[in-house]
Design an enzyme around this catalytic site. Structure first.
Site, short mmCIF file in Angstrom:
data_model
loop_
_atom_site.label_atom_id
_atom_site.label_comp_id
_atom_site.label_asym_id
_atom_site.label_seq_id
_atom_site.Cartn_x
_atom_site.Cartn_y
_atom_site.Cartn_z
CB THR A 193 -9.27 -0.90 -7.62
OG1 THR A 193 -9.25 0.31 -6.88
CG2 THR A 193 -8.36 -1.89 -6.94
CB THR A 226 -6.00 0.64 -6.59
OG1 THR A 226 -6.89 1.64 -7.08
CG2 THR A 226 -5.46 1.09 -5.24
CB SER A 256 -12.49 -1.14 0.58
OG SER A 256 -12.98 -0.09 1.35
CG ASP A 303 -8.43 5.40 -0.29
OD1 ASP A 303 -9.38 6.03 -0.79
OD2 ASP A 303 -8.05 4.29 -0.71
NE ARG A 357 -4.11 1.85 0.91
CZ ARG A 357 -5.12 2.17 0.11
NH1 ARG A 357 -5.13 1.77 -1.16
NH2 ARG A 357 -6.15 2.86 0.57
N GLY A 409 -13.95 0.24 -4.85
CA GLY A 409 -13.99 1.10 -3.67
C GLY A 409 -14.64 0.38 -2.50
#
Ligand code: DON
Length: 611
Positions: free
Chosen positions: A420, A438, A492, A462, A147, A513
């Site tokens: 994504t 994503t 998510s 986010d 991430r 999402g």
């Protein structure tokens, strides 16, 4: 140049067999040289030798016909060996070829991910981030977290102006919206820890696709034209048009700057992105656009290996992504709630069924808003939220005939865009890899790094808007998910794997999402409670409830007027319309061991390929 596959209309074909595979499979390199043979990329499953013979004749005939543009027919595919299912069939083929060359599922996932960065630019990326969940043939599992992270100069008020006004534009659509990318570090880590193939071989197919070009589908040509025509960034227009003019359907699209960036990654692994020329180009663009990412941010980025979330549902094992994703926790919470009900007895997508799903969703999404964030920065009570006891407590006030009401106490929700991409891989040994990654919005921040040819994410969107900024219009200001230096923003994305009695059952996930969590939940329910095949489970209409706004969304044609009216009588607000997700999945036929690639028919370019 790579062409589109021909459509094999009217065949009851759903996969391949070893013999059929040998006859029909062509190596990627051959395909590059012989475009007319592209049809053999179909991994075709024939039910009998007779069918195999007939189909082979048909394929040979097609191979002699010049390549035409056609819409990709999204259909399920079978293989006794490995399988890749993604939102872009060319990338699936790249992954299947890696499996054929001796790479394992992790290697194939990496190669597919790099290929998607070229062929599926709305979400495929090297400038974004994501998650990889791996299940080994012995049943153990692990997760790679790549991430994006907040740059060192981030702070919780970074989207407020001098007078304290919140700016959605700065939060979601500016250089400050760009998080430190994680994809290249994640793939590098996954290959070092669990891959067996040479790194260069996993990057090279993407370099070839970017350098030599590939043929634009109708869907992609339209998408990049719409995107580029609105872009204020010179480098973006240059990468996505021919000197300002749109590419046409069927034209070859090459991305030379991206090819060179990929070459640096091929030659120097993660250092080819986080150091040297690419890092300098990113930092220069950040300075130009008043973004925050520095050379130090890039050099410090590390992907993390994490323990997977594990739950059980009616005898099945559920393996999914832990924080900073909220997906695994929420899916297990909802399954635990729903385990107490006779869902098959209610009927699939009946009013009673949708009501119980919505009530479970409402409760899990409230927990999500309250507790979930990067667990490196705040205490996330994962064990408690995923326990059967917590589900019993949440279930206590579900009325089987009346909708509850969501109260926006101190938590509200920001909207997330639906771009994504998810893909699934299984190799011949049964290693399974589930990847969702994503750029956040479609095409991310829209900013192509000049000279480097790739898009940067806008994942900082986010994070919550700012301390205390919770309001009725959809902002959230709770503490755990505020931007802090080096924190990862809440996600998510829910790449997941299902097993039973030690055997792999399915590899699943989706973009979308906030809807990601609910789509993944329904894939599991469709298989476990309603006995659907993976293909049926992926195709079935989906619903979504996310606590706030307090409404059920149902895909177009997903329910009858009568079911809608029954739900409304129970007190639900129901909105019908649109499509939810792109769940490119793989199931395993537990009697034959065959892998069934199930690309999502909602995405026209998706495809599964076996090896
Ligand atoms: O990480 C997340 O949850 C979002 N950034 C994902 C965005 C998304 O799924 C958009 N996709 N289709």
């Amino acid at each position: 140049m790579h062409g589109h596959p021909q459509v094999l209309e009217g065949n009851e074909v759903t996969g391949d067999s070893a013999a059929g595979n040998l006859a029909l499979k062509a190596r990627w390199s051959d395909l590059q040289a012989h475009d007319a043979r592209q049809v053999s990329r179909f991994e075709v499953d024939m039910l009998s030798i007779r069918w195999r013979t007939i189909l082979f004749a048909f394929v040979v005939t097609l191979a002699l016909v010049p390549s035409k543009i056609s819409t990709q027919q999204v259909e399920s595919v079978r293989s006794q060996a490995g399988m890749v299912s993604s939102q872009q069939w060319i990338a699936s083929q790249v992954g299947a070829d890696v499996l054929s060359s001796g790479g394992n599922a992790v290697d194939a996932a990496i190669a597919t991910g790099f290929a998607l960065a070229v062929t599926h630019p709305t979400a495929g990326n090297i400038g974004g981030g994501g998650f990889m969940v791996i299940r080994f043939p012995n049943g153990q599992s692990t997760a790679i977290d790549f991430r994006e992270k907040a740059p060192l100069a981030s702070h919780p008020e970074m989207w407020l102006d001098e007078s304290g006004e919140y700016s959605s534009q700065v939060h979601h659509r500016s250089h400050k919206a760009v998080g430190v990318p994680g994809t290249v570090a994640g793939f590098d880590k996954a290959n070092r820890l669990y891959g067996v193939a040479a790194w260069a071989d996993l990057v090279q197919p993407a370099i070839d696709l970017a350098g030599e070009g590939f043929e634009l589908s109708e869907s992609l040509a339209g998408s990049i034209e719409r995107f580029a025509s609105r872009s204020p960034y010179e480098a973006t227009v240059s990468a996505f048009t021919k000197g300002g003019a749109p590419y046409q359907i069927g034209e070859s699209w090459s991305q030379p700057d991206l090819a060179r960036s990929l070459e640096r990654i091929r030659d120097e692994r993660r250092d080819g992105f986080y150091q040297g020329e690419t890092a300098s180009l990113i930092a220069a663009e950040m300075r130009r656009g008043e973004g925050l990412i520095t050379l130090e941010d890039l050099a410090r980025y590390q992907a993390r290996e994490r323990n997977t979330i594990q739950g059980t549902y009616r005898g099945y094992d559920i393996i999914s992504m832990p924080p900073p994703s909220s997906g695994g926790v929420a899916i297990v919470t909802m399954l635990n709630i729903l385990e107490a009900y006779d869902l098959p007895g209610m009927g699939h997508n009946s009013a009673e069924y949708i009501h119980h799903l919505a009530e479970a969703m409402r409760r899990a999404y409230r927990d999500r808003a309250q507790f979930l964030a990067d667990a490196d920065f705040s205490d996330v009570p994962v064990q408690r939220l995923t326990s059967k006891e917590h589900a019993t407590w949440l279930r206590r006030n579900i009325d089987s005939e009346r909708a509850s009401v969501s109260h926006p106490t101190d938590v509200e929700i920001v909207s997330e865009s639906p771009e994504t991409t998810h893909y699934s891989v299984v190799d011949a040994d049964g290693m399974a890899v589930s990847v969702t990654y994503t750029l956040e919005s479609g095409y991310g921040s829209g900013i192509v790094v000049p000279g480097a040819g790739f898009l940067l994410n806008n994942e900082m969107g986010d994070f919550n808007a700012g301390p205390g900024l919770t309001n009725e219009s959809g902002l959230i200001g709770t503490t755990p998910n505020l931007a802090r230096p080096q924190q990862r923003m809440l996600s998510s994305m829910s790449p997941s794997i299902v097993a039973r009695d030690g055997a792999l059952v399915a590899v699943i996930g989706t973009p979308g999402g906030r809807t990601i969590i609910n789509t993944t939940l329904q894939l599991i329910l469709n298989m476990v409670d309603f006995g659907m095949s993976i293909t049926e489970a992926v195709a079935a209409p989906r619903i979504h409830h996310q606590w706030l706004p307090d409404r059920i969304r149902v895909e177009s044609d997903g329910i009858s007027a009568q079911v809608q009216s029954q739900l409304e009588q129970m007190g639900h607000i129901v909105q019908v319309g649109g499509r939810q997700g792109s769940a490119n999945s793989i199931g395993v036929d537990l009697t034959t061991g065959e892998r069934i690639g199930a690309p999502d028919p909602r995405s026209p370019d998706s495809g599964a390929r076996g090896n």
